[in-house]
Scaffold this motif. Structure first.
Motif, PDB file in Angstrom:
ATOM      1  N   PHE A  73      35.251  39.651  33.590  1.00 48.73           N
ATOM      2  CA  PHE A  73      35.169  39.399  35.023  1.00 48.73           C
ATOM      3  C   PHE A  73      35.815  38.067  35.413  1.00 48.73           C
ATOM      4  N   ALA A  74      35.928  37.122  34.487  1.00 43.27           N
ATOM      5  CA  ALA A  74      36.691  35.902  34.778  1.00 43.27           C
ATOM      6  C   ALA A  74      38.170  36.251  34.937  1.00 43.27           C
ATOM      7  N   ARG A  75      38.656  37.157  34.089  1.00 43.63           N
ATOM      8  CA  ARG A  75      40.045  37.623  34.223  1.00 43.63           C
ATOM      9  C   ARG A  75      40.231  38.381  35.540  1.00 43.63           C
ATOM     10  N   ALA A  76      39.256  39.219  35.886  1.00 43.79           N
ATOM     11  CA  ALA A  76      39.331  39.945  37.161  1.00 43.79           C
ATOM     12  C   ALA A  76      39.300  38.967  38.329  1.00 43.79           C
ATOM     13  N   ALA A  77      38.544  37.893  38.191  1.00 44.49           N
ATOM     14  CA  ALA A  77      38.495  36.870  39.244  1.00 44.49           C
ATOM     15  C   ALA A  77      39.867  36.220  39.425  1.00 44.49           C
ATOM     16  N   LEU A  78      40.601  36.021  38.331  1.00 45.12           N
ATOM     17  CA  LEU A  78      41.961  35.483  38.452  1.00 45.12           C
ATOM     18  C   LEU A  78      42.847  36.425  39.258  1.00 45.12           C
ATOM     19  N   GLY A  79      42.728  37.724  39.002  1.00 48.79           N
ATOM     20  CA  GLY A  79      43.502  38.707  39.769  1.00 48.79           C
ATOM     21  C   GLY A  79      43.105  38.708  41.233  1.00 48.79           C
ATOM     22  N   ALA A  80      41.802  38.627  41.494  1.00 47.52           N
ATOM     23  CA  ALA A  80      41.324  38.583  42.879  1.00 47.52           C
ATOM     24  C   ALA A  80      41.779  37.298  43.562  1.00 47.52           C
ATOM     25  N   ALA A  81      41.782  36.194  42.821  1.00 50.42           N
ATOM     26  CA  ALA A  81      42.226  34.917  43.390  1.00 50.42           C
ATOM     27  C   ALA A  81      43.701  34.973  43.753  1.00 50.42           C
ATOM     28  N   GLU A  82      44.504  35.614  42.897  1.00 51.90           N
ATOM     29  CA  GLU A  82      45.931  35.750  43.198  1.00 51.90           C
ATOM     30  C   GLU A  82      46.125  36.602  44.447  1.00 51.90           C
TER      31      GLU A  82
END
Length: 181
Positions: A73-82
């Motif tokens: 979910f930290a990786r998914a958060a990076l995608g959401a942040a982008e």
């Protein structure tokens, strides 16, 4: 208890987070192409909500000791942040001027990815996260911690297998900064 239920969900969480990230990026691209700025603004707002959701789930998994789920979910958060703030958020200020980037939130996300990957002994993922951190001082500290950890555990072969040839540690005003070359 809840820890047992969450522990089995680490790989399912990784799959769900990856699927969410891919859907989100597809949605952003489609909205920008089809609906113009108004649609893109709505998608960015949705991405900001997904970012908040992902960050909350990271904290939940972290609290319950499910590092694999927290990493996913930290990786998914990076995608959401982008999706929410643009790709500039995720990349170093060496590529774009600092005043055009939101680097502190990205630095915190990349530091989380680094910490979780390190905890799971995912050496190459930790290395990539360390060098992806947009704040030079955090990137340098992460590189130092990774190298020190590998030396302390006697994992010299893993340390030597990393592509150090493309990275220099420069000293600027007493700050060691990793710089991809």
């Amino acid at each position: 208890g809840s820890s047992g239920a969450l522990a089995g969900g680490g790989s399912a969480a990784a799959d769900a987070a990856e699927e969410m990230e891919m859907e989100l990026m597809d949605t952003v691209e489609a909205a920008e192409d089809a609906a113009g700025e108004l649609g893109a603004r709505k998608v960015r707002q949705e991405a900001q909500l997904r970012l908040q959701f992902c960050q909350a789930v990271v904290l939940l998994f972290e609290r319950e000791g499910v590092t694999q789920g927290a990493l996913a979910f930290a990786r998914a958060a990076l995608g959401a942040a982008e999706a929410a703030y643009g790709p500039c958020l995720l990349y170093t200020s060496r590529l774009r001027p600092a005043n055009h980037c939101i680097s502190r939130p990205a630095a915190a996300l990349w530091a989380s990815v680094f910490n979780f990957a390190s905890e799971l002994d995912l050496i190459h993922d930790a290395y990539t996260a360390a060098l992806s951190n947009p704040l030079p001082e955090r990137a340098a500290e992460s590189v130092r911690r990774l190298a020190q950890s590998l030396v302390d555990r006697g994992q010299l072969q893993q340390l030597l297998s990393l592509p150090w040839a493309g990275v220099l540690l420069l000293s600027r005003n007493g700050l060691k900064e990793p710089v991809p070359v």
